[in-house]
Design a protein around this motif. Sequence first.
Motif, PDB file in Angstrom:
ATOM      1  N   ASP A 171       0.831  -1.212   0.000  1.00  0.00           N
ATOM      2  CA  ASP A 171       0.000   0.000   0.000  1.00  0.00           C
ATOM      3  C   ASP A 171       0.857   1.250   0.000  1.00  0.00           C
ATOM      4  OD1 ASP A 171      -2.379  -1.403  -0.047  1.00  0.00           O
ATOM      5  OD2 ASP A 171      -2.513  -1.525   2.146  1.00  0.00           O
ATOM      6  N   GLU A 172       2.042   1.152   0.556  1.00  0.00           N
ATOM      7  CA  GLU A 172       2.986   2.282   0.556  1.00  0.00           C
ATOM      8  C   GLU A 172       4.399   1.731   0.693  1.00  0.00           C
ATOM      9  OE1 GLU A 172       2.666   3.288   5.342  1.00  0.00           O
ATOM     10  OE2 GLU A 172       1.739   4.617   3.876  1.00  0.00           O
ATOM     11  N   LEU A 173       5.381   2.546   0.294  1.00  0.00           N
ATOM     12  CA  LEU A 173       6.762   2.096   0.421  1.00  0.00           C
ATOM     13  C   LEU A 173       7.120   1.953   1.900  1.00  0.00           C
ATOM     14  CD1 LEU A 173       8.520   4.235  -2.336  1.00  0.00           C
ATOM     15  CD2 LEU A 173       7.959   1.795  -2.415  1.00  0.00           C
ATOM     16  N   PRO A 174       7.754   0.852   2.274  1.00  0.00           N
ATOM     17  CA  PRO A 174       8.052   0.620   3.697  1.00  0.00           C
ATOM     18  C   PRO A 174       9.220   1.457   4.189  1.00  0.00           C
ATOM     19  CG  PRO A 174       8.936  -1.147   2.368  1.00  0.00           C
ATOM     20  CD  PRO A 174       8.169  -0.270   1.424  1.00  0.00           C
ATOM     21  N   ASP A 175       9.256   1.649   5.478  1.00  0.00           N
ATOM     22  CA  ASP A 175      10.437   2.244   6.108  1.00  0.00           C
ATOM     23  C   ASP A 175      11.571   1.208   6.089  1.00  0.00           C
ATOM     24  OD1 ASP A 175       8.979   4.549   6.732  1.00  0.00           O
ATOM     25  OD2 ASP A 175       8.263   3.690   8.625  1.00  0.00           O
ATOM     26  N   LYS A 176      12.792   1.690   6.273  1.00  0.00           N
ATOM     27  CA  LYS A 176      13.972   0.810   6.304  1.00  0.00           C
ATOM     28  C   LYS A 176      14.008  -0.107   5.076  1.00  0.00           C
ATOM     29  CE  LYS A 176      14.250   0.810  11.363  1.00  0.00           C
ATOM     30  NZ  LYS A 176      14.291  -0.006  12.584  1.00  0.00           N
ATOM     31  N   LEU A 177      13.806   0.505   3.901  1.00  0.00           N
ATOM     32  CA  LEU A 177      13.713  -0.275   2.669  1.00  0.00           C
ATOM     33  C   LEU A 177      15.007  -1.014   2.365  1.00  0.00           C
ATOM     34  CD1 LEU A 177      12.114  -1.047   0.135  1.00  0.00           C
ATOM     35  CD2 LEU A 177      13.009   1.028  -0.953  1.00  0.00           C
ATOM     36  N   GLU A 178      16.165  -0.393   2.634  1.00  0.00           N
ATOM     37  CA  GLU A 178      17.433  -1.030   2.296  1.00  0.00           C
ATOM     38  C   GLU A 178      17.598  -2.349   3.041  1.00  0.00           C
ATOM     39  OE1 GLU A 178      22.219   0.008   2.018  1.00  0.00           O
ATOM     40  OE2 GLU A 178      20.776   1.554   2.578  1.00  0.00           O
ATOM     41  N   GLU A 179      17.328  -2.317   4.320  1.00  0.00           N
ATOM     42  CA  GLU A 179      17.458  -3.539   5.131  1.00  0.00           C
ATOM     43  C   GLU A 179      16.442  -4.588   4.695  1.00  0.00           C
ATOM     44  OE1 GLU A 179      16.555  -4.730   9.758  1.00  0.00           O
ATOM     45  OE2 GLU A 179      17.496  -2.779   9.358  1.00  0.00           O
ATOM     46  N   LEU A 180      15.188  -4.157   4.453  1.00  0.00           N
ATOM     47  CA  LEU A 180      14.136  -5.086   4.052  1.00  0.00           C
ATOM     48  C   LEU A 180      14.456  -5.711   2.708  1.00  0.00           C
ATOM     49  CD1 LEU A 180      11.326  -6.364   4.362  1.00  0.00           C
ATOM     50  CD2 LEU A 180      10.370  -4.287   3.316  1.00  0.00           C
ATOM     51  N   TRP A 181      14.942  -4.905   1.756  1.00  0.00           N
ATOM     52  CA  TRP A 181      15.221  -5.412   0.406  1.00  0.00           C
ATOM     53  C   TRP A 181      16.297  -6.506   0.441  1.00  0.00           C
ATOM     54  CZ3 TRP A 181      12.605  -3.235  -3.843  1.00  0.00           C
ATOM     55  CH2 TRP A 181      12.963  -3.768  -5.092  1.00  0.00           C
ATOM     56  N   ALA A 182      17.370  -6.230   1.165  1.00  0.00           N
ATOM     57  CA  ALA A 182      18.430  -7.227   1.260  1.00  0.00           C
ATOM     58  C   ALA A 182      17.913  -8.517   1.900  1.00  0.00           C
ATOM     59  CB  ALA A 182      19.602  -6.659   2.059  1.00  0.00           C
ATOM     60  N   ASP A 183      17.075  -8.381   2.932  1.00  0.00           N
ATOM     61  CA  ASP A 183      16.509  -9.562   3.588  1.00  0.00           C
ATOM     62  C   ASP A 183      15.623 -10.358   2.627  1.00  0.00           C
ATOM     63  OD1 ASP A 183      17.764  -8.997   5.961  1.00  0.00           O
ATOM     64  OD2 ASP A 183      16.000  -8.105   6.926  1.00  0.00           O
ATOM     65  N   LEU A 184      14.806  -9.641   1.859  1.00  0.00           N
ATOM     66  CA  LEU A 184      13.903 -10.321   0.929  1.00  0.00           C
ATOM     67  C   LEU A 184      14.680 -11.091  -0.137  1.00  0.00           C
ATOM     68  CD1 LEU A 184      11.189  -7.543   0.458  1.00  0.00           C
ATOM     69  CD2 LEU A 184      10.887  -9.728   1.641  1.00  0.00           C
ATOM     70  N   LEU A 185      15.766 -10.496  -0.634  1.00  0.00           N
ATOM     71  CA  LEU A 185      16.573 -11.192  -1.632  1.00  0.00           C
ATOM     72  C   LEU A 185      17.293 -12.392  -1.034  1.00  0.00           C
ATOM     73  CD1 LEU A 185      18.225  -8.449  -3.894  1.00  0.00           C
ATOM     74  CD2 LEU A 185      16.467 -10.110  -4.504  1.00  0.00           C
ATOM     75  N   GLN A 186      17.760 -12.271   0.198  1.00  0.00           N
ATOM     76  CA  GLN A 186      18.431 -13.401   0.838  1.00  0.00           C
ATOM     77  C   GLN A 186      17.456 -14.549   1.095  1.00  0.00           C
ATOM     78  OE1 GLN A 186      20.137 -11.401   4.200  1.00  0.00           O
ATOM     79  NE2 GLN A 186      21.974 -10.766   3.079  1.00  0.00           N
ATOM     80  N   GLN A 187      16.190 -14.215   1.339  1.00  0.00           N
ATOM     81  CA  GLN A 187      15.180 -15.249   1.576  1.00  0.00           C
ATOM     82  C   GLN A 187      14.612 -15.825   0.276  1.00  0.00           C
ATOM     83  OE1 GLN A 187      12.094 -14.115   4.559  1.00  0.00           O
ATOM     84  NE2 GLN A 187      13.353 -12.310   4.908  1.00  0.00           N
ATOM     85  N   ALA A 188      14.860 -15.155  -0.836  1.00  0.00           N
ATOM     86  CA  ALA A 188      14.216 -15.525  -2.102  1.00  0.00           C
ATOM     87  C   ALA A 188      14.418 -16.988  -2.495  1.00  0.00           C
ATOM     88  CB  ALA A 188      14.685 -14.592  -3.218  1.00  0.00           C
ATOM     89  N   PRO A 189      15.615 -17.584  -2.282  1.00  0.00           N
ATOM     90  CA  PRO A 189      15.744 -19.000  -2.644  1.00  0.00           C
ATOM     91  C   PRO A 189      14.775 -19.914  -1.892  1.00  0.00           C
ATOM     92  CG  PRO A 189      17.910 -17.996  -2.359  1.00  0.00           C
ATOM     93  CD  PRO A 189      16.912 -16.995  -1.860  1.00  0.00           C
ATOM     94  N   VAL A 190      14.339 -19.473  -0.722  1.00  0.00           N
ATOM     95  CA  VAL A 190      13.387 -20.270   0.069  1.00  0.00           C
ATOM     96  C   VAL A 190      11.950 -19.861  -0.230  1.00  0.00           C
ATOM     97  CG1 VAL A 190      12.623 -20.838   2.412  1.00  0.00           C
ATOM     98  CG2 VAL A 190      15.065 -20.632   1.901  1.00  0.00           C
ATOM     99  N   THR A 191      11.678 -18.547  -0.247  1.00  0.00           N
ATOM    100  CA  THR A 191      10.308 -18.074  -0.437  1.00  0.00           C
ATOM    101  C   THR A 191       9.863 -18.139  -1.892  1.00  0.00           C
ATOM    102  OG1 THR A 191      10.994 -15.765  -0.787  1.00  0.00           O
ATOM    103  CG2 THR A 191      10.586 -16.480   1.495  1.00  0.00           C
ATOM    104  N   GLY A 192      10.825 -18.070  -2.827  1.00  0.00           N
ATOM    105  CA  GLY A 192      10.479 -18.005  -4.247  1.00  0.00           C
ATOM    106  C   GLY A 192       9.929 -16.665  -4.666  1.00  0.00           C
ATOM    107  N   LEU A 193      10.181 -15.604  -3.874  1.00  0.00           N
ATOM    108  CA  LEU A 193       9.626 -14.274  -4.138  1.00  0.00           C
ATOM    109  C   LEU A 193      10.745 -13.269  -4.381  1.00  0.00           C
ATOM    110  CD1 LEU A 193       6.952 -14.211  -1.284  1.00  0.00           C
ATOM    111  CD2 LEU A 193       6.573 -14.763  -3.703  1.00  0.00           C
ATOM    112  N   GLN A 194      10.597 -12.478  -5.455  1.00  0.00           N
ATOM    113  CA  GLN A 194      11.570 -11.448  -5.781  1.00  0.00           C
ATOM    114  C   GLN A 194      10.971 -10.071  -5.501  1.00  0.00           C
ATOM    115  OE1 GLN A 194      14.682 -11.963  -6.821  1.00  0.00           O
ATOM    116  NE2 GLN A 194      14.499 -14.186  -7.019  1.00  0.00           N
ATOM    117  N   PRO A 195      11.680  -9.204  -4.739  1.00  0.00           N
ATOM    118  CA  PRO A 195      11.194  -7.829  -4.558  1.00  0.00           C
ATOM    119  C   PRO A 195      11.436  -7.021  -5.823  1.00  0.00           C
ATOM    120  CG  PRO A 195      13.331  -8.089  -3.496  1.00  0.00           C
ATOM    121  CD  PRO A 195      12.942  -9.451  -4.016  1.00  0.00           C
TER     122      PRO A 195
END
Length: 263
Positions: free
Chosen positions: A26-50
């Motif tokens: 709904d809106e851009l999150p706070d602490k986007l840099e930290e969240l983005w890196a976390d999402l990419l590191q989890q991507a092999p497990v979650t199958g989701l790309q930010p």
Amino acid sequence: MVFHLPAGLASGRFERRGSSEIWISDELPDKLEELWADLLQQAPVTGLQPHLCWSGDHGRPESPAAADAVRLEEVLAADFAAYREERLPWWTAPPSLELPEGTPEGVAPWPHDPGPPFDTWPGLAPAGPESSTGPEPEEAAARTAVDLCAGPYAPGLDLVLVPARRSADVPALVGWVYGGPVPLLTALLRSWEERFGARVVAAYGGEILVSVARPPLDPDHAERLALEHVLSTADNIVDDPPTPFPEYARGLVGRTEWRFWWD
């Protein structure tokens, strides 16, 4: 199928794209840099790309499987031969100091472009150099995402999560339709992921923004990469604004963000 969301996200909604669903914040999150890196590191497990995009600006999604059939070296070799035949008269002609009639005052003649220093396709550029001090691809992508969100496009951008094996497949899956042949572009983006630690961070309007963890560090290396950029069909590479090929190639040395746009 609606997928399970990773932790740390704000509110959002699911939206169907073709045969799959994506999640849109709904809106851009706070602490986007930290969240983005976390999402990419989890991507092999979650199958989701930010990904960042204008969520309402899309066409029909394409299957990235079409890129599997692209023989990249063969296609680029043929494309370069055709491109060179078309451009050679301009590359070999002496620069003209004459401006077209009606050119506004103060506009200088376009610089002469000698073109790439290759008579035939030189092959794909070697992989970018590894560095013990350079950023990981996840970190480079997170920085690029933050830089984009601090710029003039931020008010229209949404964070989306896309079920995809890799970031290179995301423009096809979300229905980005502004560029040239999507299968070729997807194949190029996949190859840059492997060779340069590149990640597709955003596709909005006619632009694709790519982060780069291992850029070329010497001019010869950058020249071969620059030719791949030219053959992506993007309108901004050497043509908009007019940029001599050697100048564009030098600008790739150490550059950690690549921008491609189509008019």
